[in-house]
Design a protein around this motif. Structure first.
Motif, PDB file in Angstrom:
ATOM      1  N   LYS A 162       0.837  -1.203   0.000  1.00 63.34           N
ATOM      2  CA  LYS A 162       0.000   0.000   0.000  1.00 63.34           C
ATOM      3  C   LYS A 162       0.872   1.253   0.000  1.00 63.34           C
ATOM      4  O   LYS A 162       0.692   2.142  -0.839  1.00 63.34           O
ATOM      5  N   ARG A 163       1.831   1.306   0.920  1.00 64.80           N
ATOM      6  CA  ARG A 163       2.634   2.520   1.089  1.00 64.80           C
ATOM      7  C   ARG A 163       3.581   2.790  -0.079  1.00 64.80           C
ATOM      8  O   ARG A 163       4.003   3.934  -0.275  1.00 64.80           O
ATOM      9  N   THR A 164       3.927   1.773  -0.838  1.00 63.10           N
ATOM     10  CA  THR A 164       4.820   1.976  -1.985  1.00 63.10           C
ATOM     11  C   THR A 164       4.066   2.082  -3.309  1.00 63.10           C
ATOM     12  O   THR A 164       4.678   2.270  -4.365  1.00 63.10           O
ATOM     13  N   HIS A 165       2.729   1.987  -3.241  1.00 61.29           N
ATOM     14  CA  HIS A 165       1.914   2.168  -4.447  1.00 61.29           C
ATOM     15  C   HIS A 165       1.901   3.645  -4.816  1.00 61.29           C
ATOM     16  O   HIS A 165       1.922   4.524  -3.951  1.00 61.29           O
ATOM     17  N   LYS A 166       1.842   3.935  -6.104  1.00 66.42           N
ATOM     18  CA  LYS A 166       1.923   5.320  -6.581  1.00 66.42           C
ATOM     19  C   LYS A 166       0.821   6.223  -6.015  1.00 66.42           C
ATOM     20  O   LYS A 166       1.011   7.440  -5.912  1.00 66.42           O
ATOM     21  N   ASP A 167      -0.318   5.658  -5.652  1.00 64.46           N
ATOM     22  CA  ASP A 167      -1.389   6.473  -5.087  1.00 64.46           C
ATOM     23  C   ASP A 167      -1.058   6.962  -3.680  1.00 64.46           C
ATOM     24  O   ASP A 167      -1.625   7.950  -3.208  1.00 64.46           O
ATOM     25  N   TYR A 168      -0.160   6.245  -3.010  1.00 58.51           N
ATOM     26  CA  TYR A 168       0.167   6.570  -1.614  1.00 58.51           C
ATOM     27  C   TYR A 168       1.588   7.099  -1.448  1.00 58.51           C
ATOM     28  O   TYR A 168       1.941   7.612  -0.394  1.00 58.51           O
ATOM     29  N   LEU A 169       2.412   6.955  -2.492  1.00 64.82           N
ATOM     30  CA  LEU A 169       3.809   7.385  -2.440  1.00 64.82           C
ATOM     31  C   LEU A 169       4.014   8.533  -3.430  1.00 64.82           C
ATOM     32  O   LEU A 169       4.017   8.332  -4.643  1.00 64.82           O
ATOM     33  N   ASN A 170       4.190   9.722  -2.914  1.00 59.68           N
ATOM     34  CA  ASN A 170       4.376  10.912  -3.743  1.00 59.68           C
ATOM     35  C   ASN A 170       5.830  10.992  -4.208  1.00 59.68           C
ATOM     36  O   ASN A 170       6.751  10.870  -3.397  1.00 59.68           O
ATOM     37  N   THR A 171       6.030  11.155  -5.510  1.00 55.85           N
ATOM     38  CA  THR A 171       7.386  11.197  -6.055  1.00 55.85           C
ATOM     39  C   THR A 171       7.726  12.587  -6.575  1.00 55.85           C
ATOM     40  O   THR A 171       7.005  13.144  -7.401  1.00 55.85           O
ATOM     41  N   LYS A 172       8.828  13.145  -6.073  1.00 53.15           N
ATOM     42  CA  LYS A 172       9.356  14.412  -6.573  1.00 53.15           C
ATOM     43  C   LYS A 172      10.536  14.096  -7.489  1.00 53.15           C
ATOM     44  O   LYS A 172      11.500  13.445  -7.078  1.00 53.15           O
ATOM     45  N   LYS A 173      10.448  14.551  -8.725  1.00 54.56           N
ATOM     46  CA  LYS A 173      11.459  14.208  -9.723  1.00 54.56           C
ATOM     47  C   LYS A 173      12.493  15.324  -9.856  1.00 54.56           C
ATOM     48  O   LYS A 173      12.170  16.445 -10.261  1.00 54.56           O
TER      49      LYS A 173
END
Length: 574
Positions: free
Chosen positions: A15-26
């Motif tokens: 759950k926590r590593t799914h893209k819906d729950y893990l915000n990625t700053k590029k």
């Protein structure tokens, strides 16, 4: 090799590593024009700066938690064996840069079973209680071990046991080999970088990493704070928000009195971060537009005649500012724990460089402030903000406010307020926010903002000031947000109409001025009990906040965040 037991289940990790729950700053990639257009010498320098920042991350992991490096080694070993639980755990470990963190819902996250965050993190012995800490210090003072106590209570030391006593070792000596490797990389960068001012700073910083002398850091900080027209950015950030042990001293009246008698100020420990980036000239030019107004703002601060400010009202501001395209954020500055740093104003007021004529410098992180999904932003506004006020909301206005916040750190009392203990950082962050807001009308009158921008800053600030959950007392940046919302609601700054925020625009700035005045008074007085009462009175999670929090949770599932640093990864591998 030490082994650990995973604390999060596979279900929780997925759950926590799914893209819906893990915000990625590029961050920047090898193909980014900001990088490809650099002079060859600066490209070579950047490689060395990234390597220096990577070494600093290893150092800060040890400062953060006694078990971080062993757990990292364990994870890497298990990932190599194909352990899926280790693989997902490592994603979170790399993101939060440690075993322990707090997520965006203010939940405590411990990645290894049985290992919890300690008040003294990794800078104090793991088994040291607050009571023993105070007792040992009092006994050592009474035994005449004054210099030893000073070494324990400096912001630069790692504290270890020394038989029945404690001993403070300067972190440059404690991590001597790693800091020497960092210095080597900085010196190599200084040999190829195209900017002579930047090179001079790198050499000064390298020297400070080889010898445990605070004055060497002061010289490096003083030079760093003058840098304005450099292609590259490199910073060693030193901030003391994480140390929850040293601040407890002011709660012990007998110990505080003993320390005062011997002229010892208990300064919380520094945690270290490394910032590497490429200076964005266009963004920097926009930042500099506010500089000419800073002396006027200093002259309009509450009780301005009762203290010395970093920025003087009668001379040019010693304040440089740069907007930076990010390559790497390591250690303390790059930890994604509930949120991540948008900008920093350094050196902080406890640093020696400010006593030898040094100024301060603001660095803004472009890639961190970018909004990647405007549709999610619109959904949030539809849920929480009066539709008639959507026209005043602008995500760029949050950046304008951040500029005001960072500059406000240089306004007000210059002296450190260690006597406020665990409330020191909460009060300072509160001051910076209210300073930014209190001067919006004045800066509009002076021509910095248009009337439309004034409205955008005010409405955007209020709408963005609501959280998804009640924070813990250790989250200074979030505690001050709750305090402001409570204070402003009580004074009619906003109403909740049909479940949505309606901003009473003309009340915002006067109330911000009122709160700013109260905060500065607390900082001047340095009274722990007054600070405690002020925080207690205003740190109240109201029904209105809970209503908006529930709506925010509905449209934003994010629990954790991470950084994607493709350019830095490539440079590290070379």
């Amino acid at each position: 090799m030490q082994t650990f037991e995973f604390n999060l289940s596979m279900e929780e990790l997925k759950k926590r590593t799914h893209k819906d729950y893990l915000n990625t700053k590029k961050f920047l990639t090898p193909e980014s024009p900001e990088y490809t257009s650099l002079a060859e010498g600066d490209k070579q320098a950047l490689k060395h700066l990234v390597k220096a920042a990577d070494i600093l991350e290893k150092i800060n992991m040890q400062i953060d938690c006694h078990h971080n490096l062993a757990f990292k080694e364990f994870l890497e070993s298990e990932v190599a064996k194909g352990n899926e639980q280790a693989k997902l755990t490592k994603i979170l470990f790399d993101a939060q840069k440690g075993i322990n963190a707090i997520d965006s819902m203010s939940n405590i996250i411990n990645l290894a079973k049985g290992i919890e965050s300690k008040p003294g993190k990794g800078v104090y012995p793991e088994d040291l209680s607050k009571e023993e800490f105070h007792s040992v210090l009092m006994r050592m003072i009474k035994e005449g071990k004054i210099d030893e106590v000073k070494n324990i209570l400096t912001q630069r030391s790692i504290v270890v046991r020394d038989n029945e006593n404690l001993k403070g070792i300067d972190y440059i000596d404690y991590f001597k080999e790693d800091f020497a490797r960092m210095a080597d990389e900085l010196e190599k960068a200084s040999e190829v970088s195209t900017n002579s001012d930047f090179n001079e700073y790198l050499k000064l910083q390298a020297k400070a990493l080889r010898t445990a002398d605070p004055m060497l850091d002061a010289y490096a900080d003083k030079k760093w704070a003058t840098l304005q027209d450099t292609p590259l950015e490199f910073t060693i950030t030193r901030e003391n928000y994480e140390d929850e042990m040293t601040g407890t001293i002011v709660e012990n009246e007998e110990l505080s009195k003993l320390l005062k008698e011997h002229g010892i100020s208990p300064i919380p420990k520094d945690f270290l971060g490394g910032r590497v980036g490429i200076v964005n000239k266009k963004g920097t030019q926009t930042l500099l537009e506010i500089k000419k107004y800073l002396p006027t703002l200093a002259d309009n601060m509450p009780y301005k005649d009762e203290y010395t400010q970093t920025i003087s009202s009668d001379e040019d501001a010693k304040q440089t500012m740069v907007d930076v395209d990010m390559v790497m954020a390591s250690g303390d500055v790059g930890e994604y724990r509930g949120g991540i740093t948008l900008a920093e104003n350094l050196p902080n007021s406890d640093k020696l460089s400010l006593t030898i004529g040094g100024g301060r410098r603001n660095v803004y992180h472009r890639q961190i402030r970018f909004i990647s999904d405007m549709s999610k932003l619109q959904k949030r506004l539809d849920e929480i903000l009066d539709k008639d006020q959507h026209k005043y909301y602008l995500d760029e206005a949050d950046h304008w406010f951040t500029i005001g916040h960072e500059n406000a750190h240089s306004l007000g009392p210059k002296e450190s307020s260690e006597s406020l203990g665990k409330y020191r950082n909460i009060i300072e962050e509160n001051k910076a926010d209210m300073g930014a807001l209190a001067f919006v009308d004045l800066l509009t009158e002076l021509g910095m903002y248009t009337q439309e921008q004034r409205l955008q800053i005010i409405v955007t600030f209020v709408a963005d000031n609501f959280l998804k959950s009640k924070p813990t007392m250790s989250q200074a940046h979030r505690v001050r947000t709750v305090m402001q919302n409570k204070y402003m609601y009580d004074r009619g700054v906003y109403d909740i109409v049909d479940g949505k925020i309606h901003v009473n625009i003309d009340k915002v700035v006067p109330v911000a001025k009122e709160m700013l005045t109260e905060i500065v008074r607390i900082q001047i007085d340095g009274d722990f009990n007054k600070a405690e009462k002020y925080v207690s009175d205003n740190f109240v999670w109201t029904d209105e906040m809970e209503l908006i929090a529930q709506k925010l949770q509905k449209v934003n599932k994010t629990l954790n965040g991470t950084l994607e640093t493709k350019l830095a990864d490539k440079l590290l591998a070379e």
